[in-house]
Design an enzyme around this catalytic site. Sequence first.
Site, short mmCIF file in Angstrom:
data_model
loop_
_atom_site.label_atom_id
_atom_site.label_comp_id
_atom_site.label_asym_id
_atom_site.label_seq_id
_atom_site.Cartn_x
_atom_site.Cartn_y
_atom_site.Cartn_z
N GLY A 40 0.84 -1.18 0.00
CA GLY A 40 0.00 0.00 0.00
C GLY A 40 0.88 1.23 0.00
O GLY A 40 1.95 1.25 0.59
N GLY A 66 0.69 5.77 -0.30
CA GLY A 66 0.03 7.04 -0.52
C GLY A 66 1.05 8.10 -0.88
O GLY A 66 2.18 7.80 -1.27
N ALA A 67 0.67 9.36 -0.73
CA ALA A 67 1.56 10.46 -1.12
C ALA A 67 2.80 10.52 -0.23
O ALA A 67 3.86 10.92 -0.68
CB ALA A 67 0.80 11.78 -1.04
N ALA A 125 3.24 7.92 2.56
CA ALA A 125 3.33 6.72 3.39
C ALA A 125 3.27 5.48 2.52
O ALA A 125 2.64 5.46 1.47
CB ALA A 125 2.19 6.69 4.41
N LYS A 151 3.21 0.79 8.75
CA LYS A 151 3.01 2.00 7.96
C LYS A 151 4.26 2.87 8.10
O LYS A 151 4.60 3.30 9.20
CB LYS A 151 1.77 2.74 8.47
CG LYS A 151 1.47 4.06 7.79
CD LYS A 151 0.22 4.67 8.43
CE LYS A 151 -0.13 6.03 7.85
NZ LYS A 151 -1.32 6.61 8.51
N ASP A 184 -13.39 10.73 11.67
CA ASP A 184 -13.30 10.45 10.24
C ASP A 184 -13.91 9.08 9.93
O ASP A 184 -13.35 8.29 9.18
CB ASP A 184 -11.85 10.50 9.77
CG ASP A 184 -11.72 10.63 8.26
OD1 ASP A 184 -12.69 11.07 7.61
OD2 ASP A 184 -10.65 10.26 7.72
#
Length: 536
Positions: free
Chosen positions: A23, A25-26, A28, A46, A143
Site C-alpha cells: 500500500g 500514498g503520497a 506513506a 506504515k 473520520d
Amino acid sequence: MQLSQLAPLPSDLPFRIVSKTIGQGAYACIKKACPLQEENPVFAVKFIHKEYASRHGRISPRQLQMEVTVHKHIGDHNNIISFFHTGEDATWRWIAMELAEGGDLFDKIEADEGVGEDIAHVYFSQLISAVSYMHSRGVGHRDIKPENILLSEDGNLKIADFGLATVFEYNGKTKLCTTLCGSPPYIAPEVISCSSRGQTKGKGYRADLADIWSCGVVLFVLLAGNTPWDSPTENSYEFSEYVEKNARTTDELWQKLPPATLSLLRGMLKVDVDSRFSMEDVRRHPWFTRQNKYLAPDGRLRDPINLATSMFESLHIDFTQDPLAGSRNGSTRASSAMEIETGNDFETRLSSTQPEMQVGDMLMDWDGPTSHLAANAISSTQPMDNVSSTQSFLMADRLEDEPSMSQFSPNPSVPLSRTQKAQKFHDIVPARPLTRFFSTWALKLLVPLICEALHRLGVPVPTQPPVSGTDSSAVIRVVTKDGRMCMLQGNIVVECVTEGVLEVEFVKIKGDPLEWRRFFKKVTVLCKDAVYKPEY
C-alpha cells in the site's frame, strides 16, 4: 516511483519485512512484517516519510506523534485495529499495527443496493461497539467513513486510521474541537458550522456527537448502498429537504429503508446536537437490540460462511442498464487529466492505513487468475465475438473458480468448489477486490475502448493512448470526482495473465469504496462487448 526507492527504510528495525509494498500514498507506504526470528504473526507497518508528510500533507511531526499517542491510548478492542509499536529515524516514522487482511468492508457491498437488514445490523453493531469503546477512552475518531472501515480475515469489522482522532475527554474534563475535518457526505453539520476558519475561531463541537452522526450515515449506506446527501449543508437539495421536512423526506432512498430503522436514523441524524441520540440511546434502541442469526453474544460473527455467501451473491452487474443515464448523484466529473503508462513495469499507489488490495511490484504474486489459468491457455488477438465455441469452453473452464466472474451471471452464486472447501469468511468473499473483468481482446484494442468509455463518462483521457503491439500491460491513471464531488483516485490495470487473456482490474487508491464500485460498473457496462461473460 515508490517512497522507499527515494530514501532507504530504517536499517535497525525490531522486525523483519516480509513483503514488498502492499500500500502506498503520497507520503506513506505499507509493508507486511513479522518478528525477527519468527514467521508469525504477520502485521502491517506504515512507513511515513516525514518530509513528504509535511510538504504534501501539511502534517507536522507533532501531528504524527498525536496519531501514535491517541492510537496507543485507545487500547485493544475486537473491532479496532490494534496498535503494536512505533519508531523513527531522521527520514521515516513507522507504526506497526494489526493487519486487516479482509480488506474494505464496503468493497463487498453493492452500490445503490446495500446489504440485507441482518447483515447491516451485524456491522452496525460492531461499529457502535468500537466507537463506544473509543468514547469511553475519551477519544473521538472524527473520520468515520467506509474508507476507514475494514475487515479482519474472519469477516469482523475493524476501524482504522486515527490520523484525525482526538482526545476530547481526559481526567473528567471535556473539551470542544474546532478543527474542520472529515468527509463531506459523512461529516456532522456542526463540524462545518462550529470549526475555526482562518482568523475566525469557531465555537467548537463535541467529537463524540459528531461520531454518532457519522455512524448514522454509515448505517444508511449499509442499508441503501448510497449516502443520504452530498454534505449536510444548504447546498445539498437532499439535506435541505431533510431539514425542512423534519426528517420526513420524500427521497426514494429513505422510502426503501426498513421501517424499524427510521426512528434510529432520525435520532442519530438530529441536526440539533442537544437532542441527538447519545451512544446509550443508540444501544437501547429496539432495532439495535434485536436478535440476529449472524451475531454471537460476544459481538463476533456467528455464521460467517452464510453471511459471506449472502454478501457475495448480492454483487451483480446488469449489462442492460444505461450507465450514461441521469442518476440521483449526477454524472462523474473529472478534476484532472488521467495518465496512461504501458509496459511491463508500473506502480500503483494506495492511500490507506491498511492494504486495500495487493498492488505495485507484488503484481505477479497476487492470488488471482494466474493461479487458476493454465499456462497453455487459448490465444486470441481479436474480440470475443471471433473466438470459437471450443475456445469459449476452455476459457469458461479456466475461470470457473475465479470469484469475480460470479457478478456477470444473471444469477450470481458462489462457485461450488469454493463452497465445498469454505471454512472461513475469506474462503467465500476474497480480500482481493472484485472490481475486475477478463477479456480476450488484444491490448491495443482494449485500452482504446476503455479510454472511450472514460471519455463518455466525462473523464479526460489521452487522445492517442501509447499502446504498441509488443506491450503486455497498461495502466490508466484515474483522478476524478465521484457523484458526491469527493476525490476518487485509482488505476485501471490491464495485464496479460496468460496467453490470449487480459485481466482489467480497477485498483482504488483514494475515495469511497462504494463510489469506486459504482465507477467500475459504469465503465464495465460501456465496455461490455469486450467483457468475457461465460454462459451459466
